[in-house]
Scaffold this motif. Structure first.
Motif, short mmCIF file in Angstrom:
data_model
loop_
_atom_site.label_atom_id
_atom_site.label_comp_id
_atom_site.label_asym_id
_atom_site.label_seq_id
_atom_site.Cartn_x
_atom_site.Cartn_y
_atom_site.Cartn_z
N ALA A 75 -49.68 3.60 5.50
CA ALA A 75 -50.99 3.61 4.99
C ALA A 75 -51.88 3.06 5.71
N VAL A 76 -51.84 2.40 6.70
CA VAL A 76 -52.95 1.60 7.56
C VAL A 76 -53.88 2.58 8.11
N PRO A 77 -55.14 2.74 8.20
CA PRO A 77 -55.88 3.68 8.79
C PRO A 77 -55.73 3.41 10.27
N THR A 78 -56.04 4.49 10.94
CA THR A 78 -55.83 4.75 12.50
C THR A 78 -56.83 3.76 12.87
N THR A 79 -58.24 3.42 12.33
CA THR A 79 -59.29 2.57 12.84
C THR A 79 -58.59 1.19 12.87
N VAL A 80 -57.67 0.72 12.30
CA VAL A 80 -57.02 -0.64 12.47
C VAL A 80 -56.01 -0.38 13.49
N ASP A 81 -56.15 -1.30 14.40
CA ASP A 81 -55.02 -1.38 15.70
C ASP A 81 -54.31 -2.40 15.30
N ARG A 82 -54.57 -3.56 15.09
CA ARG A 82 -53.57 -4.65 14.82
C ARG A 82 -53.95 -5.66 13.48
N ILE A 83 -53.02 -6.16 13.21
CA ILE A 83 -52.99 -7.14 11.89
C ILE A 83 -52.55 -8.60 12.35
N ALA A 84 -53.55 -9.33 12.04
CA ALA A 84 -53.12 -10.89 12.49
C ALA A 84 -52.79 -11.73 11.21
N VAL A 85 -51.75 -12.22 11.10
CA VAL A 85 -51.20 -12.94 10.07
C VAL A 85 -51.43 -14.35 10.31
N VAL A 86 -52.11 -15.16 9.29
CA VAL A 86 -52.61 -16.37 9.77
C VAL A 86 -52.26 -17.46 8.36
#
Length: 421
Positions: A72-83
């Motif tokens: 479901a993550v859109p293609t405009t999101v390349d990576r997700i940083a978890v903090v």
């Protein structure tokens, strides 16, 4: 079965719902996520997922867990940083060896654990895990990069400037998000970060009014060609990114082995030899065993080691302190014979502000372990000049190139360093 990831390691993920849970053995932490585009920047303020904005584009915060529906993550999101960040409601003011948080990634049938090296430099926030796109799928990477400047420092590195200067590590870090924010064109660090270094830095020289830099656009160099990126080197927010990209070539080539490594041999500006003076050898290098630092000298940092076709990236900050950077690629001995060109290798240099220079390879040298691809010359007035150099080591010679303090270099004369799988 749980697979343990070392710092900098990565693993493939199924395109499913992934849960990243962060915990600390001795203290409470806040968990958040940052959604980043291909340029490494947030698309907008809503790309920070945290306790006061718990859901965005398939990414949800549930207490100590970030849930990411990768499909479901859109293609405009390349990576997700978890903090993870220190809970400001507790007396603990920073991470240390006793409370360094760790992560567990559950994605489909796969489970990965990451226990980072202890945080010992008074860090108050740390990126533990990244989920990122690669070759049409998703992967996870163990990061373990901390900041001692709190959420405000992390936000700044991702292109967010907090109008309020932000709290000290001992103050309420939740106030950072409450401050009014605005977008800036700053380019943040790449998917993986260098180890924490002391934050003391040479003072940034005061910028004086001058004409704005003119973007170069996209340029592909010809053999022995060159191009200059116009820039204000005294701009402290400017980041030059240099990438080694390769697709592995044919299926047969990939099966035989396609592990390339990016090396950045460099000469700081303070050590550049003036014309007419005898140059000195420089043994300074950033590579997979010496990642450098984005926040202290040399202000050059490698994002990590990729052992499969893809890309490796370095960031270069403080161009006013740089002299020369020679971009080289090394082919692991286990790859066997095969030219760098057959791997589809090339270098790409960009300022993230409209100037991108691609440096291809033109020759097929099947028995060389080293190629020098491009030289970035920061001594050029008003910019950085990228030159196509394409020089190869002797056949079966493991010694890396040597860079000199006047920007010249020689192949097959440097340190020999074997890499094994």
């Amino acid at each position: 079965m749980t697979n343990t990831l070392a710092k900098g390691a990565n693993a493939a993920l199924s395109t499913a719902v992934c849960r990243v849970t962060l915990t600390s053995p001795t203290t409470g932490i806040d968990v958040s996520a940052v959604l980043l585009g291909q340029d490494g920047k947030v698309r907008g303020d809503d790309d920070l997922v945290f306790y006061n904005h718990p859901a965005q584009d398939g990414v949800v915060q549930e207490k100590q867990t970030i849930v990411a529906d990768l499909a479901a993550v859109p293609t405009t999101v390349d990576r997700i940083a978890v903090v993870a960040s220190i809970d400001p409601e507790l007396r603990v003011t920073h991470f240390d060896a006793s409370n360094t948080p760790h992560a567990v990634v559950d994605c489909g049938s796969a489970r990965f654990a990451f226990l980072p090296p202890p945080l010992t430099h008074r860090e108050t926030v740390v990126i533990l895990i990244e989920l990122y796109r690669r070759a049409g799928g998703w992967k996870t990477r163990a990061v373990g990069q901390g900041w001692d400047t709190g959420l405000a420092g992390l936000a700044s590195d991702f292109g967010i400037v907090v109008d309020d200067p932000g709290p000290s590590p001992s103050q309420d870090s939740r106030a950072v998000r409450a401050a009014q924010t605005r977008r800036t064109p700053a380019v943040p660090p790449p998917p993986t970060y260098a180890p924490h270094m002391p934050t003391a830095a040479p003072p940034v020289r005061q910028m004086t009014p001058s004409r704005p830099p003119v973007p170069l656009g996209k340029v592909a160099l010809t053999k022995a060609g060159q191009a200059t990126i116009d820039m204000r080197k005294d701009d402290p927010s400017l980041v030059v990114t240099a990438t080694l990209e390769w697709n592995g070539g044919s299926a047969a080539r990939r099966r035989a082995g396609a592990d390339l490594d990016l090396y950045a041999l460099y000469v700081p500006g303070s050590l550049v030899t003036p014309p007419g003076k005898r140059p000195n050898k420089s043994d300074q290098v950033v590579y997979y065993r010496q990642l450098g630092s984005p926040f202290a000298m040399p202000y050059i940092a490698l994002a990590g080691d990729s052992r499969v076709p893809g890309r490796e990236t370095i960031t270069i900050r403080r161009p006013d302190l740089q002299g020369y950077v020679l971009l080289c690629a090394y082919s692991a001995v286990e790859n066997g014979a095969g030219s760098f060109k057959s791997y589809g290798a090339r270098a790409v240099v960009t300022d993230g502000r409209g100037s991108t220079v691609t440096v291809p390879l033109f020759n097929n040298r099947n028995l060389s372990y080293w190629v020098a691809i491009a030289l970035i010359d920061f001594t050029v007035p008003g910019g950085a000049q990228i030159r196509h150099v394409e020089k190869y080591s002797g056949n079966h010679v493991e010694a890396r190139p040597t860079l000199y303090s006047n920007g010249n270099f020689r192949m097959s004369t440097g340190k020999v360093e074997f890499k094994t799988r």
